[in-house]
Design a protein around this motif. Structure first.
Motif, mmCIF file in Angstrom:
data_model
loop_
_atom_site.group_PDB
_atom_site.id
_atom_site.type_symbol
_atom_site.label_atom_id
_atom_site.label_comp_id
_atom_site.label_asym_id
_atom_site.label_seq_id
_atom_site.Cartn_x
_atom_site.Cartn_y
_atom_site.Cartn_z
ATOM 1 N N SER A 69 -15.808 55.380 -22.300
ATOM 2 C CA SER A 69 -14.541 55.168 -21.600
ATOM 3 C C SER A 69 -14.169 53.695 -21.552
ATOM 4 C CB SER A 69 -14.634 55.720 -20.171
ATOM 5 O OG SER A 69 -15.437 54.875 -19.348
ATOM 6 N N GLY A 70 -15.141 52.812 -21.791
ATOM 7 C CA GLY A 70 -14.869 51.380 -21.779
ATOM 8 C C GLY A 70 -14.863 50.761 -20.403
ATOM 9 N N GLU A 71 -15.338 51.495 -19.389
ATOM 10 C CA GLU A 71 -15.337 50.896 -18.057
ATOM 11 C C GLU A 71 -16.300 49.720 -18.007
ATOM 12 O OE1 GLU A 71 -18.452 53.316 -15.273
ATOM 13 O OE2 GLU A 71 -16.530 54.295 -15.601
ATOM 14 N N ARG A 72 -15.982 48.754 -17.157
ATOM 15 C CA ARG A 72 -16.829 47.568 -17.038
ATOM 16 C C ARG A 72 -18.238 47.964 -16.604
ATOM 17 N NH1 ARG A 72 -13.391 43.218 -17.084
ATOM 18 N NH2 ARG A 72 -11.340 43.472 -16.114
ATOM 19 N N PHE A 73 -19.216 47.226 -17.107
ATOM 20 C CA PHE A 73 -20.593 47.520 -16.736
ATOM 21 C C PHE A 73 -21.023 46.640 -15.573
ATOM 22 C CE2 PHE A 73 -25.190 47.051 -17.003
ATOM 23 C CZ PHE A 73 -25.565 48.385 -16.952
ATOM 24 N N ALA A 74 -21.699 47.251 -14.627
ATOM 25 C CA ALA A 74 -22.248 46.545 -13.465
ATOM 26 C C ALA A 74 -23.411 47.370 -12.939
ATOM 27 C CB ALA A 74 -21.166 46.357 -12.398
ATOM 28 N N ALA A 75 -23.998 46.922 -11.824
ATOM 29 C CA ALA A 75 -25.134 47.641 -11.253
ATOM 30 C C ALA A 75 -24.763 49.088 -10.933
ATOM 31 C CB ALA A 75 -25.614 46.929 -9.991
#
Length: 873
Positions: A461-467
């Protein structure tokens, strides 16, 4: 019945083999581990054909558990139950009957008849494609280069009914690594993957930066006049293309290459990368950089075609030479139009049309992954985003582009699924990408397909990666381990779920372990980034060491692009904070790179995975529901007045933006008059504002606005019609201002500005928000959770407070860092309500994910999409 189901389940993958025919008859390969056939090679079969026969034997033995012998010299169709590997030259009558000539140099046919299985092609390369297409048809998969990702079905009885005809959509297909495959294992794995997934092709391209090949910089001292004049000085960067001797050297170099390598189809004449083009009078007279680069290419092509009538010279339409030239191309010039570094006002489609009209043959040069663009993060690169890849590949096919070069990285952890899907679509762009994803998840992960598909689709989906994303991925993988455990052993402990019950389960566990290794690497990356933000020297050093050592251990898995991380100039970028530590010796980092080279074992991976689950045990992590909000905005105060009244009398907050698009309702004939008031005496009003009606491309009005430092300025515009307007005030860094809107329906857009697949927007960035200056947003009735993302924060920590009407605190977080994503679970009693958001921060970018992305100074001013309040889109 199982064999029939196998064929039905696998047939979809090769629907790209155009022109399915009615099958003639089933062909038995074996029954109950008893051989039913031979592999037949024609008389005179050379080493390449023999090797292909041996390869086919190998995989059929892996599938059936028995040896399928080969024989040479029997070409008659009466020679027994046979698998025939041949070209049109070997079997001319059969080739004519199967219309093989229509399929081009890479075309092939795989056809079963009674007692005969034909693998026929027009070339040795096409025959190789036929063999691997047949193996795919019966269930073999080579998803990623690492052999762990090879899937081979087991069938003691195997019969096929097949009739395939195929030719690729692109005459050359190449997914390649920037920095290359840097170990023997990586190189061997990559070359095998390319072959088995039918990459490369008959029309080999060579368009890369090349002037250095023919006139190297070492010649500069003796012949400075061959090189470009830049600001009055010759520099060894680009060639002076108006210099006859420089042109002669390029022509001779290209001809020498063709004489040395007669099998080559194309040789590049592309300029060197970067700038530094010649500014001398003679070059200026030839025209633009594009005019000169492409004119030189035409001159070289003319010389080449005199000696080699079927050869090509290639180059990019890229950067400073991406504009179409003024003159037509000579025959024999091939241009790859790049999808990045496009220094032109033309759209990509317009570029293609213009170059084609000038007589060039065209291909595409795409960017699936560039290491310093995505740093091996999931969803960051185009290579992660399967739907975007599918749309692009289809579009480039429809434009008539004949080859596809894809610059990529050796990072199969985040991008491997995309790379594999792309390799299939480069043959047949109309394949169903979602079905290919399903094939990958079901075959690679078996009973664990469900949670693994969820994991990969989230990345796609291309969502930003984070914890938050790492926690969700760990939970997906935990469920996958449990699903893949033997019946009756649904343990929670990761280390206990690795006992395979079958050989297939062992393969699934090994692949899950590879994903676990990548997730641990992501955890180490987040740890290092957090230590850097905390500016703790001991933490920076320890987390950097763990990341460097583990990265080297993953090198041969291909999960991450470890070479540029550890050995290129980008090491200094990634580990700049480490190298700047007082008294840190860079030799320590060099020692860490060599400390361990072993790939983590299953036991160690289990321990790392369990520690990751423990680490994020208390972190709340919710999914982002991606909703395509319309831009048909309506006031909450009109449609849901009780939600506004619930706030009672609250003051209107100031809204000082560094950047952000202001949406407001306007009336026909209204004169919009706004004062821009600088945030304080240190800020300057100095920018270009643009006013549009929402949905229109052409501005209603625009202009420059400027004042002395710390002084206000004003703008005016006439509104031509009733409707919703969007104003980009043109504010910026140290140019923050509050816009003097009188009370009215007014909200600032706070969505993701760089949403993949959409035009880049303007991020919402507050300069110095305070907790006593809340902004307001709407939480729809059907929303159970949402996410607040903070891609960039200008200080170490940000404080966040969310409140419900009446001031009840619903969430408070005093430790929001740059890049964090805060998950919010919505209590049922507070759905369908206006909430407030307060921040104490500096230069804070805010994104609302899963709720309407609009923030207002006051509840009565809030605008939301019409469909949120029950209207139509």
């Amino acid at each position: 019945m199982k064999r029939l189901l196998l064929l039905i389940a696998t047939a979809f993958l090769l629907q790209g083999c155009t022109g399915f025919l009615e099958p003639v008859a089933p062909f038995d390969i074996c029954r109950d581990r008893v051989r039913s056939c031979w592999i037949r090679l024609p008389v005179g079969a050379g080493p390449e054909r023999r090797a292909l026969g041996t390869e086919l034997q190998h995989w059929l033995q892996q599938i059936t558990g028995i040896e399928i012998p080969g024989a040479i010299g029997l070409t008659s169709v009466t020679s027994g139950n046979s698998i025939h590997l041949g070209t049109a030259t070997d079997f001319p009558a059969e080739a004519r009957a199967m219309r093989l000539r229509e399929l081009g140099p890479e075309g092939f046919v795989v056809r079963s008849e009674r007692g005969q299985l034909w693998l026929l092609a027009n070339s040795e390369l096409g025959l190789q494609h036929a063999a691997y297409a047949f193996l795919e048809y019966i269930g073999c998969r080579w998803y990623f280069p690492d052999p762990v990702w090879t899937v081979v079905p087991k069938h003691p009885s195997l019969a096929v009914t097949v009739n395939l005809r195929a030719t690729p959509a692109f005459g050359y297909r190449r997914i390649w690594y920037g920095w290359g495959a840097r170990t023997k294992k990586l190189a061997d794995d990559y070359n095998a993957w390319m072959k088995r997934n039918r990459q490369l092709g008959a029309f080999q391209t060579d368009c890369g930066h090349a002037w250095e090949r023919y006139v190297p910089a070492r010649e500069f001292e003796k012949h400075p006049d061959w090189f470009g004049l830049v600001k009055g000085e010759r520099k060894p960067m680009q060639l002076c293309t108006s210099n006859p001797e420089a042109e002669r050297r390029v022509v001779e170099g290209v001809l020498a290459r063709f004489r040395k390598e007669p099998q080559a189809n194309m040789v590049s004449v592309d300029p060197n990368d970067g700038g530094g083009y010649c500014e001398c009078e003679r070059c200026a007279a030839l025209g633009s950089v594009s005019d000169r680069a492409f004119l030189l290419a035409s001159h070289v092509a003319q010389a080449v075609r005199k000696e080699f009538p079927d050869k090509w010279v290639g180059l990019y339409a890229y950067a400073f030479h991406c504009e179409p030239p003024r003159t037509r191309f000579a025959p024999g010039v091939y241009v790859q139009v790049t999808t990045g570094f496009r220094y032109t006002k033309l759209s990509f489609d317009e570029q293609v049309t213009a170059f084609r009209k000038l007589g060039a043959k065209l291909g595409v040069y795409d960017y699936f992954s560039v290491y310093p663009w995505d740093w091996d993060m999931p969803g960051k690169a185009k290579g992660s985003r399967v739907s975007e890849l599918a749309e692009s590949i289809r579009h480039y096919r429809d434009l008539g582009l004949s080859t596809y070069d894809a610059e990529s990285s050796c990072n199969w952890g985040p991008n491997g699924l995309g790379y594999w899907v792309a390799s299939k679509l480069m043959w047949e762009p109309d394949l169903d990408a979602a079905a290919l994803v399903g094939d990958f998840c079901e075959r690679a992960f078996g009973k664990a397909a469900g949670p693994m598909r969820r994991l990969y689709e989230r990345w796609a989906s291309g969502e930003r990666f984070a914890a938050r994303g790492l926690k969700l991925a760990l939970l997906d993988l935990k469920e996958a381990y449990e699903e893949s455990a033997p019946p009756g052993r649904k343990q929670v402990s990761a280390s206990e779920t690795r006992t395979p019950s079958t050989e297939g389960d062992a393969g699934v566990c090994a692949r899950l372990d590879r994903v676990a290794m990548y997730l641990h690497w992501l955890r180490l990356s987040l740890d290092y980034d957090r230590a850097v933000r905390d500016a703790q020297p001991d933490g920076i050093k320890q987390s950097a060491k763990e990341l460097i050592v583990f990265s080297r251990r993953l090198l041969d898995t291909g999960l991450i692009h470890a070479y540029p991380l550890l050995e290129s100039e980008w090491f200094k970028h990634r580990f700049g904070a480490l190298l700047k530590l007082k008294d840190f010796d860079p030799k320590e980092a060099e020692a860490w790179k060599k400390e361990r080279t072993d790939i983590p074992s299953a036991e160690e991976t289990a321990q790392l995975f369990a520690s990751g689950l423990k680490r994020f045990e208390t972190l709340t992590a919710v999914e982002i529901e991606r909703k395509p909000w319309s831009d048909k905005l309506v006031p909450v105060a009109e449609r849901l007045p009780q939600a506004v009244k619930a706030w009672g009398e609250v003051p209107r907050s100031p809204l000082c933006v560094e950047s952000g698009i202001h949406h407001f309702l306007g009336k026909e004939g209204e004169r919009l008059s706004l004062t821009f008031t600088p945030f304080d005496a240190g800020h300057t009003v100095d920018g270009h504002w643009v006013l549009r009606r929402v949905g229109d491309v052409k501005p209603v009005a625009e202009g420059d606005i400027k004042a002395e430092k710390g002084k206000p300025a004003a703008m005016e515009a006439m509104l031509p019609a009733d409707g919703v307007y969007a104003l980009d005030p043109g504010t910026g860094y140290w140019k923050t201002a509050e816009l003097g809107f009188a009370p009215r329906p007014l909200s600032v857009w706070a969505g993701r500005a760089d949403e993949p697949g959409r035009p880049k927007g303007k991020e919402f960035r507050l300069w110095l928000p305070r907790l006593d200056q809340p902004l307001y947003f709407y939480v729809p009735r059907d929303v159970e959770s949402f996410v607040l993302a903070f891609p960039s924060v200008g200080q170490a920590k940000t404080q966040l407070v969310l409140r419900a009407p009446g001031g009840k605190v619903l969430l408070e977080d005093k430790d929001v860092r740059s890049g964090d994503q805060v998950s919010v679970v919505v209590p049922p009693e507070h759905r369908g309500a206006v909430w407030s958001l307060s921040l104490a921060s500096l230069r804070c970018v805010v994104e609302l994910c899963g709720v309407p992305p609009y923030l207002a100074r006051h509840p009565s001013e809030l605008l939301v999409p019409n469909e949120v309040l029950g209207g139509t889109r």
